[in-house]
Design a protein around this motif. Structure first.
Motif, PDB file in Angstrom:
ATOM      1  N   PHE A  95       5.645   4.499   0.657  1.00 55.14           N
ATOM      2  CA  PHE A  95       6.770   3.745   0.098  1.00 55.14           C
ATOM      3  C   PHE A  95       7.972   4.675   0.104  1.00 55.14           C
ATOM      4  CE2 PHE A  95       3.260   1.462  -2.064  1.00 55.14           C
ATOM      5  CZ  PHE A  95       3.567   0.180  -1.642  1.00 55.14           C
TER       6      PHE A  95
ATOM      7  N   THR B 217       6.985  -4.383  -4.899  1.00 49.64           N
ATOM      8  CA  THR B 217       6.801  -2.934  -4.975  1.00 49.64           C
ATOM      9  C   THR B 217       8.056  -2.220  -5.457  1.00 49.64           C
ATOM     10  OG1 THR B 217       7.421  -2.694  -2.646  1.00 49.64           O
ATOM     11  CG2 THR B 217       5.071  -2.957  -3.149  1.00 49.64           C
TER      12      THR B 217
ATOM     13  N   ARG C  39      -6.116   1.164   3.150  1.00 55.01           N
ATOM     14  CA  ARG C  39      -5.082   1.692   4.035  1.00 55.01           C
ATOM     15  C   ARG C  39      -4.186   2.655   3.262  1.00 55.01           C
ATOM     16  NH1 ARG C  39      -8.046  -0.383   7.132  1.00 55.01           N
ATOM     17  NH2 ARG C  39      -7.613  -1.993   8.651  1.00 55.01           N
ATOM     18  N   LYS C  40      -3.739   3.688   3.948  1.00 55.19           N
ATOM     19  CA  LYS C  40      -2.762   4.612   3.375  1.00 55.19           C
ATOM     20  C   LYS C  40      -1.387   4.091   3.743  1.00 55.19           C
ATOM     21  CE  LYS C  40      -2.225   8.657   5.246  1.00 55.19           C
ATOM     22  NZ  LYS C  40      -2.384  10.047   5.665  1.00 55.19           N
ATOM     23  N   VAL C  41      -0.474   4.032   2.767  1.00 54.15           N
ATOM     24  CA  VAL C  41       0.884   3.547   3.015  1.00 54.15           C
ATOM     25  C   VAL C  41       1.890   4.510   2.415  1.00 54.15           C
ATOM     26  CG1 VAL C  41       0.224   1.103   3.109  1.00 54.15           C
ATOM     27  CG2 VAL C  41       0.921   2.115   0.952  1.00 54.15           C
TER      28      VAL C  41
END
Length: 62
Positions: free
Chosen positions: A61, A36, A57-59
């Motif tokens: 970064f 990523t 899913r919400k993530v």
């Protein structure tokens, strides 16, 4: 997140909060690693599909 059946191929899609696909990749190993480092800081939606199941899913970064 639940374990995905590692006997079938799965795909991972990373989308920004507006729905634009940032990254899409297929894999067949439950030990899959996703680089990523080229994704900017922000909120994203990760979707994993293995043909039978869909996980979203919400993530964030940083």
């Amino acid at each position: 997140m639940e374990e995905i059946n590692n006997k079938s191929e799965a795909s991972i899609i990373i989308s920004d909060i507006q729905g634009k696909v940032i990254h899409k990749e297929s894999f067949s190993n439950s030990n899959f690693e996703l680089n990523t480092s080229n994704i900017k800081s922000g909120i994203y939606i990760i979707t994993i599909e293995n043909g039978q199941n869909l996980y979203t899913r919400k993530v964030i970064f940083e």
